[in-house]
Scaffold this active site. Structure first.
Site, PDB file in Angstrom:
ATOM      1  N   PHE A 186       0.834  -1.217   0.000  1.00  0.00           N
ATOM      2  CA  PHE A 186       0.000   0.000   0.000  1.00  0.00           C
ATOM      3  C   PHE A 186       0.870   1.269   0.000  1.00  0.00           C
ATOM      4  O   PHE A 186       0.815   2.080  -0.937  1.00  0.00           O
ATOM      5  CB  PHE A 186      -0.956  -0.068   1.201  1.00  0.00           C
ATOM      6  N   ILE A 187       1.706   1.450   1.003  1.00  0.00           N
ATOM      7  CA  ILE A 187       2.504   2.686   1.064  1.00  0.00           C
ATOM      8  C   ILE A 187       3.571   2.668  -0.032  1.00  0.00           C
ATOM      9  O   ILE A 187       3.819   3.678  -0.698  1.00  0.00           O
ATOM     10  CB  ILE A 187       3.158   2.863   2.460  1.00  0.00           C
TER      11      ILE A 187
ATOM     12  N   ASP B  79       9.793  -7.059  -4.251  1.00  0.00           N
ATOM     13  CA  ASP B  79       8.604  -7.406  -3.470  1.00  0.00           C
ATOM     14  C   ASP B  79       8.291  -8.877  -3.677  1.00  0.00           C
ATOM     15  O   ASP B  79       8.374  -9.374  -4.804  1.00  0.00           O
ATOM     16  CB  ASP B  79       7.413  -6.536  -3.921  1.00  0.00           C
TER      17      ASP B  79
ATOM     18  N   GLY C   9       1.536  -7.453  -0.592  1.00  0.00           N
ATOM     19  CA  GLY C   9       1.478  -6.520  -1.723  1.00  0.00           C
ATOM     20  C   GLY C   9       0.911  -7.215  -2.956  1.00  0.00           C
ATOM     21  O   GLY C   9       0.704  -8.421  -2.962  1.00  0.00           O
TER      22      GLY C   9
ATOM     23  N   LEU D 289      10.647  -0.696   2.679  1.00  0.00           N
ATOM     24  CA  LEU D 289       9.293  -0.818   3.234  1.00  0.00           C
ATOM     25  C   LEU D 289       8.851  -2.264   3.367  1.00  0.00           C
ATOM     26  O   LEU D 289       7.818  -2.530   3.990  1.00  0.00           O
ATOM     27  CB  LEU D 289       8.277  -0.070   2.352  1.00  0.00           C
TER      28      LEU D 289
ATOM     29  N   TYR E 199       6.211  -7.501  16.835  1.00  0.00           N
ATOM     30  CA  TYR E 199       6.375  -6.543  15.731  1.00  0.00           C
ATOM     31  C   TYR E 199       7.123  -5.307  16.237  1.00  0.00           C
ATOM     32  O   TYR E 199       8.082  -4.842  15.608  1.00  0.00           O
ATOM     33  CB  TYR E 199       4.989  -6.168  15.199  1.00  0.00           C
TER      34      TYR E 199
ATOM     35  N   LYS F 264      10.820  -4.120  15.021  1.00  0.00           N
ATOM     36  CA  LYS F 264      11.013  -2.806  14.392  1.00  0.00           C
ATOM     37  C   LYS F 264      11.974  -1.934  15.209  1.00  0.00           C
ATOM     38  O   LYS F 264      12.744  -1.160  14.657  1.00  0.00           O
ATOM     39  CB  LYS F 264       9.667  -2.106  14.214  1.00  0.00           C
TER      40      LYS F 264
END
Ligand code: UDP
Length: 330
Positions: free
Chosen positions: A11-12, A31, A36, A76, A149, A153
């Site tokens: 998405f982003i 990707d 995605g 990303l 998560y 991160k």
């Protein structure tokens, strides 16, 4: 510039690719097409403005090959969405830890400036009135998959900044606060596209918990240009920077707003967390950014209101034939 976007079919990532192409950059996407999809990049792929390499960031040689010769990398690619993390905790952890390490190592080896996408989730249960980048992290037990998560991160940011500073490679990490907009799917948990799809289908709008938990939603159209600008800004290098929106709303308030906006006949239904995500799930009561660092560094301002965001997501959903596909886990 020759730019690599990992996770560019997400998405982003796909919005970032469109923005970079509009600025006449030469864009390659790496990707694995898990969360995605090729459809997200349709306009760029049809026009031949983006090259898609299908593969995983866990493939170190492939990552290295994709990074070599580039002028910038936006990282990303990640296992994203609360649903994904809860359903596949170990795989998510591996992708987010080892995959990021591969991207960081390739970037510093080739001296390529890079941006790493982090998350407001790193602040955990800290519900301060405006989380600054130096705010404390309040995480739940490491045995609860939800926090894996945030743990991954947080480590990603450390690895990125340590290796960048050891090697003198420009690096920024972006802490994204509930970024939403067209093309985001609700399949992996994200609340706003889920509520819009449920409202348009006149199905119950599922509010998890009591709905008093609060979030600030940020528009992808505000966040993406800021990501690019920050990597071009030397004063931002070595920093973690919050990006998102300013308007705070409760999740029940969001459900009501979307129901009104769409003229839906849906009921608003409360779903206990353990039914939604299994027992022992913890949510955060509130998560609100302080955006002053981004403003100081690049003059970041929020241009899109929550109403603008909801309108853009609703308009986008009308274009999708099968809205159920926006909700079902594949
Ligand atoms: N949520 C909800 N209904 C849904 C999906 C999510 O009420 O169908 C809630 C979720 O429990 C959380 C908020 O909406 O309190 C935002 O969830 P999301 O997964 O979008 O983002 P995050 O939890 O990472 O802020």
């Amino acid at each position: 510039m020759r730019i690599l976007v990992t996770g560019g079919a997400g998405f982003i990532g796909s919005h970032l690719c469109e923005f970079l192409v509009a600025q006449h950059h030469d864009v390659t996407v790496l990707d694995e097409l898990s969360t995605g999809s090729v459809a997200n990049l349709a306009s760029c792929l049809d026009a031949g403005t983006v090259r898609l390499v299908e593969g995983s960031i866990l493939d170190r040689d492939l990552v290295n090959e994709c990074v070599r010769g580039k002028d910038a990398v936006f990282h990303l690619a990640a296992a994203v969405g609360v649903r994904t993390i809860v359903d596949s905790p170990l795989h998510s952890l591996r992708v987010n830890l080892y995959g990021t390490e591969n991207v960081v190592e390739a970037a510093v080896t080739h001296g390529v400036p890079f941006g790493v996408t982090s998350t407001s989730e790193v602040y955990g249960k800290n519900d301060a009135d405006g989380l600054r980048e130096d705010a404390d992290r309040i995480l739940g037990s490491p045995l609860l998959s939800r926090w894996s998560y945030a743990a991954a991160k947080g480590l990603d940011e450390l690895v990125a900044h340590i290796r960048a500073s050891e090697t003198g490679t420009p690096c920024v990490s972006y802490r994204l606060f509930n970024v939403v907009g067209p093309r985001q799917t609700g399949r992996y948990g994200m609340v706003l596209p889920r509520f819009v799809a449920q409202a348009l289908n006149h199905e119950p709008i599922t509010v998890y918990g009591d709905g008093t938990q609060r979030r600030c939603f940020g528009s992808v159209y505000d966040v993406v240009p800021a990501m690019v600008e920050l990597l071009r800004t030397p004063a931002a290098h070595g920093r973690a920077v919050n990006l998102g929106g300013r308007e705070e709303i409760s999740i029940r308030g969001l459900a009501e707003k979307i129901k009104d906006f769409t003229g839906s006949t849906s009921d608003i239904q409360t779903v206990p967390y353990d039914v939604a995500y299994g027992s022992g799930f913890e949510d955060m009561a509130r998560r609100m950014p302080d955006l002053s660092l981004a403003h100081e560094l690049i003059g970041y301002t929020v241009r899109y209101s929550l109403d603008d965001i909801v309108r853009s997501v609703v308009e986008d959903s009308y274009r999708v034939d099968d809205r159920d596909s926006l909700l079902a886990t594949p």
